[in-house]
Design an enzyme around this catalytic site. Structure first.
Site, PDB file in Angstrom:
ATOM      1  N   ASN A 125      34.782 -58.121  46.994  1.00  0.00           N
ATOM      2  CA  ASN A 125      34.849 -58.561  45.832  1.00  0.00           C
ATOM      3  C   ASN A 125      33.552 -57.841  44.953  1.00  0.00           C
ATOM      4  O   ASN A 125      32.795 -57.143  45.659  1.00  0.00           O
ATOM      5  CB  ASN A 125      34.439 -60.153  45.807  1.00  0.00           C
ATOM      6  CG  ASN A 125      33.203 -60.482  46.761  1.00  0.00           C
ATOM      7  OD1 ASN A 125      32.167 -59.994  46.656  1.00  0.00           O
ATOM      8  ND2 ASN A 125      33.546 -61.039  47.881  1.00  0.00           N
TER       9      ASN A 125
ATOM     10  N   ASP B  60      37.902 -65.200  50.779  1.00  0.00           N
ATOM     11  CA  ASP B  60      38.627 -66.410  51.344  1.00  0.00           C
ATOM     12  C   ASP B  60      39.848 -66.082  52.016  1.00  0.00           C
ATOM     13  O   ASP B  60      40.361 -66.905  52.663  1.00  0.00           O
ATOM     14  CB  ASP B  60      38.982 -67.317  50.057  1.00  0.00           C
ATOM     15  CG  ASP B  60      37.690 -67.774  49.557  1.00  0.00           C
ATOM     16  OD1 ASP B  60      36.804 -68.338  50.145  1.00  0.00           O
ATOM     17  OD2 ASP B  60      37.529 -68.014  48.287  1.00  0.00           O
TER      18      ASP B  60
ATOM     19  N   LYS C 274      46.884 -45.609  58.822  1.00  0.00           N
ATOM     20  CA  LYS C 274      47.037 -45.630  57.224  1.00  0.00           C
ATOM     21  C   LYS C 274      48.307 -46.138  56.740  1.00  0.00           C
ATOM     22  O   LYS C 274      49.419 -45.691  57.358  1.00  0.00           O
ATOM     23  CB  LYS C 274      46.570 -44.362  56.813  1.00  0.00           C
ATOM     24  CG  LYS C 274      46.247 -44.482  55.307  1.00  0.00           C
ATOM     25  CD  LYS C 274      46.236 -42.974  54.814  1.00  0.00           C
ATOM     26  CE  LYS C 274      46.086 -42.898  53.221  1.00  0.00           C
ATOM     27  NZ  LYS C 274      46.247 -41.721  52.797  1.00  0.00           N
TER      28      LYS C 274
ATOM     29  N   PHE D 189      26.548 -71.770  47.368  1.00  0.00           N
ATOM     30  CA  PHE D 189      26.638 -71.339  45.906  1.00  0.00           C
ATOM     31  C   PHE D 189      27.950 -71.619  45.597  1.00  0.00           C
ATOM     32  O   PHE D 189      28.863 -71.888  46.366  1.00  0.00           O
ATOM     33  CB  PHE D 189      26.494 -69.855  46.105  1.00  0.00           C
ATOM     34  CG  PHE D 189      24.904 -69.529  45.771  1.00  0.00           C
ATOM     35  CD1 PHE D 189      24.245 -69.582  47.096  1.00  0.00           C
ATOM     36  CD2 PHE D 189      24.359 -68.843  44.944  1.00  0.00           C
ATOM     37  CE1 PHE D 189      22.948 -69.168  46.712  1.00  0.00           C
ATOM     38  CE2 PHE D 189      23.162 -68.440  44.630  1.00  0.00           C
ATOM     39  CZ  PHE D 189      22.396 -68.597  45.841  1.00  0.00           C
TER      40      PHE D 189
ATOM     41  N   LYS E 168      32.314 -79.211  45.852  1.00  0.00           N
ATOM     42  CA  LYS E 168      31.921 -78.487  46.980  1.00  0.00           C
ATOM     43  C   LYS E 168      30.617 -79.073  47.747  1.00  0.00           C
ATOM     44  O   LYS E 168      30.750 -78.882  48.977  1.00  0.00           O
ATOM     45  CB  LYS E 168      31.405 -77.197  46.626  1.00  0.00           C
ATOM     46  CG  LYS E 168      32.749 -76.332  46.186  1.00  0.00           C
ATOM     47  CD  LYS E 168      32.208 -74.931  45.684  1.00  0.00           C
ATOM     48  CE  LYS E 168      33.722 -74.280  45.191  1.00  0.00           C
ATOM     49  NZ  LYS E 168      33.640 -73.027  44.636  1.00  0.00           N
TER      50      LYS E 168
ATOM     51  N   LYS F 206      32.004 -79.546  51.503  1.00  0.00           N
ATOM     52  CA  LYS F 206      31.649 -78.674  52.483  1.00  0.00           C
ATOM     53  C   LYS F 206      30.282 -79.333  53.178  1.00  0.00           C
ATOM     54  O   LYS F 206      29.691 -78.623  53.822  1.00  0.00           O
ATOM     55  CB  LYS F 206      30.788 -77.314  51.767  1.00  0.00           C
ATOM     56  CG  LYS F 206      32.025 -76.694  51.087  1.00  0.00           C
ATOM     57  CD  LYS F 206      31.728 -75.267  50.789  1.00  0.00           C
ATOM     58  CE  LYS F 206      32.843 -74.559  50.311  1.00  0.00           C
ATOM     59  NZ  LYS F 206      33.316 -73.308  50.785  1.00  0.00           N
TER      60      LYS F 206
END
Ligand code: CTP
Length: 410
Positions: free
Chosen positions: A210, A279, A289, A323, A337, A341
């Site tokens: 990301n 995730d 490959k 976060f 969250k 969490k």
């Protein structure tokens, strides 16, 4: 913060190099000024390499030994730039000159020219230290507001034993921090900070990741270290240098970060999950490959372990900060969250807002605490946002009586 470190001649001059490092760990910019005799004990090159700045050795230091106008007024410029002058080690001679206002080199001229606070850390032979002349000079400096970091008793380089040994680097650094108002309010904390993205390999050349730059996590690690915490920074691949004074663990996959976090959190007092953890990961990463076949390719992904939720299980008194990087409905997701969490604090940011989120040097954060406290902050540099988050970590240690208070800072 900018500090001038005056180094005068003595065997302890080498310890000034260590002091430079300690001050830099506090985020202090150090300008070294050496007397002529100090250069008999340690070279200016050592300090130039440590500080990345020219070391000032002469009052008039023009090309080929001649004076020039810039060098002649340099002491005034330095005097105006600094927040503090510390002389370590300070010889009996330099102390005497400072006490009498003699300004025959750069350091003693700087002392007269600056209005910044001054600290001296004497180092000399025990008889010289105890001599009435030195004690009178020290008394004069003290009366003038100069802070004296008293020398320690012990074995001296001259072979004698007694007072005169330069105070420890920590004691001198502490005196400097105290005068500059740098507080070590997190000295009892061991904080694990995660940062950056994680990478999930598809094959030896391709991976899923990301856009996290790691800047927020690195700012947190730096800010916590400066506030006296022991910091373990667990980072995915980023293009940043680890801040000074932090223990660094480099990881790549979510699996590796998961293992490193659980291992280090066991001996820590807090965890800050600033990393943008993947995730999902490919169910079956290929050893060779993946070849183009011209056909449509479907990747099958499985979910990764939730590091934060796993760490939160049985966390006891330890604080966990997570976060929530959101693109919509920030408050609802952030509060969700907190619950799902079992975090103590969620730092939420709308990554679509201007000057927030990935790869920016600024962030716009709102803090949601378990006890109901909320704080919204305007756009600010990530290092400032880091300090606000750490302030909340402190606040969570001392729960407020008004637990439903909603505070908005604009
Ligand atoms: N996190 C984690 N382990 C994961 C995913 C996320 O520890 N496998 C942490 C992140 O570091 C962050 C917090 O959980 O501190 C929230 O991350 P985020 O991606 O916003 O939340 P998710 O739980 O992944 O939920 P969603 O993607 O649905 O918003």
């Amino acid at each position: 913060m900018r500090v001038a470190l005056g180094v005068s001649g003595g065997v302890a001059a080498y310890k000034a190099a260590e002091l430079v490092r300690r001050l830099q760990q506090e985020g202090i910019d150090v300008q070294v000024v050496m007397t002529r005799s100090a250069q008999e004990f340690i070279t200016p090159l050592t300090f130039a390499a440590l500080t990345g700045q020219k070391v000032i050795t002469e009052l008039f230091s023009g090309e080929s030994g001649g004076a020039n106008v810039e060098s002649a007024i340099e002491h005034i410029a330095v005097a105006q730039r600094i927040d503090l002058l510390v002389v370590a080690p300070a010889t009996a001679n330099v102390i005497a000159k400072m006490a009498r206002g003699i300004s025959d080199d750069f350091l003693t001229t700087l002392y007269l020219a600056t209005t910044a606070p001054v600290i001296v850390a004497p180092a000399m032979n025990v008889n010289m230290w105890e001599h009435a002349a030195t004690q009178e000079n020290i008394g004069t400096l003290r009366a003038r507001g100069v802070h004296v970091v008293a020398p320690e008793e012990g074995y001296l380089a001259c072979g004698m034993t007694g007072a005169g040994r330069l105070a420890g680097v920590d004691a001198i650094a502490q005196a400097v921090c105290a005068r500059l108002g740098i507080e070590h309010d997190l000295r009892d904390e061991t904080i694990v900070v995660t940062a950056g993205p994680t990478c999930e390999d598809l094959d030896p050349v391709r991976y899923l990741t990301n856009r996290s730059s790691g800047k927020m996590g690195y700012a947190l690690a730096q800010a916590a270290a400066r506030r006296g915490a022991r910091v373990i920074l667990i980072s995915g691949p980023v293009r940043l240098d680890p801040p000074q004074g932090v223990e660094f663990v480099s990881v790549r996959s979510t699996e590796q970060m998961h293992r490193a976090v659980l291992q280090h959190f066991a001996g820590a007092t807090a965890l800050i999950m600033a990393a943008a953890v993947a995730d999902y990961r490919p169910i079956a990463p290929q050893a060779a490959k993946i070849k183009r076949t011209g056909e449509r390719l479907t990747l099958e992904l499985e979910s990764t372990p939730d590091i934060l939720a796993d760490a939160a299980r049985g966390k006891g008194e330890r604080i966990i900060i997570g976060f929530a990087a959101e693109t919509s409905d920030v408050a609802r997701h952030a509060r969700g969250k907190l619950e799902s969490k079992q975090a103590d604090l969620i730092v939420a940011n709308d990554v679509t807002a201007e000057g927030a989120g990935f790869d920016h040097d600024t962030n716009v954060i709102t803090l949601y605490a378990r006890d109901g406290r909320e704080q919204a902050f305007p756009r600010m540099p990530k290092i400032d946002a880091a300090h606000r988050i750490l302030d909340q970590l402190r606040a969570l240690r001392t729960p407020s009586p008004q637990i439903s208070e909603t505070q908005r800072v604009r």
